[in-house]
Design a protein around this motif. Structure first.
Motif, PDB file in Angstrom:
ATOM      1  N   LEU A  95     -58.339 -60.739   3.546  1.00 51.41           N
ATOM      2  CA  LEU A  95     -57.357 -59.669   3.464  1.00 51.41           C
ATOM      3  C   LEU A  95     -56.180 -60.072   2.577  1.00 51.41           C
ATOM      4  N   ALA A  96     -55.742 -61.323   2.683  1.00 50.81           N
ATOM      5  CA  ALA A  96     -54.653 -61.802   1.825  1.00 50.81           C
ATOM      6  C   ALA A  96     -55.075 -61.793   0.360  1.00 50.81           C
ATOM      7  N   TYR A  97     -56.316 -62.191   0.068  1.00 50.75           N
ATOM      8  CA  TYR A  97     -56.825 -62.166  -1.307  1.00 50.75           C
ATOM      9  C   TYR A  97     -56.849 -60.742  -1.856  1.00 50.75           C
ATOM     10  N   VAL A  98     -57.340 -59.805  -1.049  1.00 48.83           N
ATOM     11  CA  VAL A  98     -57.391 -58.400  -1.482  1.00 48.83           C
ATOM     12  C   VAL A  98     -55.983 -57.857  -1.695  1.00 48.83           C
ATOM     13  N   ALA A  99     -55.049 -58.237  -0.833  1.00 50.03           N
ATOM     14  CA  ALA A  99     -53.669 -57.767  -0.978  1.00 50.03           C
ATOM     15  C   ALA A  99     -53.041 -58.295  -2.259  1.00 50.03           C
ATOM     16  N   VAL A 100     -53.302 -59.572  -2.586  1.00 44.82           N
ATOM     17  CA  VAL A 100     -52.762 -60.141  -3.821  1.00 44.82           C
ATOM     18  C   VAL A 100     -53.353 -59.429  -5.028  1.00 44.82           C
ATOM     19  N   LYS A 101     -54.643 -59.170  -5.017  1.00 48.77           N
ATOM     20  CA  LYS A 101     -55.280 -58.448  -6.128  1.00 48.77           C
ATOM     21  C   LYS A 101     -54.739 -57.024  -6.231  1.00 48.77           C
ATOM     22  N   PHE A 102     -54.494 -56.378  -5.091  1.00 50.69           N
ATOM     23  CA  PHE A 102     -53.935 -55.033  -5.103  1.00 50.69           C
ATOM     24  C   PHE A 102     -52.540 -55.037  -5.716  1.00 50.69           C
ATOM     25  N   LEU A 103     -51.719 -56.016  -5.336  1.00 50.96           N
ATOM     26  CA  LEU A 103     -50.361 -56.077  -5.859  1.00 50.96           C
ATOM     27  C   LEU A 103     -50.346 -56.428  -7.343  1.00 50.96           C
ATOM     28  N   GLU A 104     -51.302 -57.230  -7.805  1.00 52.59           N
ATOM     29  CA  GLU A 104     -51.382 -57.543  -9.227  1.00 52.59           C
ATOM     30  C   GLU A 104     -51.727 -56.304 -10.041  1.00 52.59           C
ATOM     31  N   ASN A 105     -52.591 -55.448  -9.511  1.00 47.82           N
ATOM     32  CA  ASN A 105     -53.057 -54.279 -10.250  1.00 47.82           C
ATOM     33  C   ASN A 105     -52.199 -53.047 -10.018  1.00 47.82           C
ATOM     34  N   SER A 106     -51.158 -53.144  -9.232  1.00 45.85           N
ATOM     35  CA  SER A 106     -50.370 -51.958  -8.921  1.00 45.85           C
ATOM     36  C   SER A 106     -49.119 -51.857  -9.786  1.00 45.85           C
TER      37      SER A 106
END
Length: 119
Positions: A95-106
């Motif tokens: 979940l932390a990995y997905v959140a970091v990827k989401f924040l990078e792409n947002s």
């Protein structure tokens, strides 16, 4: 927000934390019973939905975003409590990995197509 409203909000939060501490001590047998952990997880899920869904000062509330994020976090805790602690830790890391990827792409820009060759 005026200083009086900030003071009132701070006092209300302090009273809420004190009430939670009193409830935790007074109803200790309940929290250690079979219904204690599911009740705690339900309260955690509701509080997370409301706090994550709050957009902040001047921004719109997004109940759907709060619901999605709090459901993911609570699901990780459910897995950690009821399945296995290592499964829960793995899901929290995922979940932390997905959140970091989401924040990078947002950042507001569309992602470039990986198939395009830009020279």
């Amino acid at each position: 927000m005026t200083k009086l409203a900030q003071f009132a909000l701070g006092c209300a939060i302090g009273v809420a934390f004190a009430a939670c501490a009193v409830v935790a001590v007074y109803f200790r047998p309940f929290w250690h019973s079979a219904w204690g952990m599911p009740t705690f997880l339900l309260i955690f899920w509701i509080v997370m939905t409301l706090t994550v869904g709050w957009g902040g000062r001047g921004r719109p509330h997004s109940f759907r975003f709060g619901l999605i994020v709090s459901t993911a976090i609570t699901s990780c805790f459910v897995a950690a409590v009821f399945i296995n602690k290592y499964v829960g830790i793995g899901l929290i890391c995922l979940l932390a990995y997905v959140a970091v990827k989401f924040l990078e792409n947002s950042n507001g820009e569309p992602d470039p197509d990986p198939g395009d060759k830009q020279s």
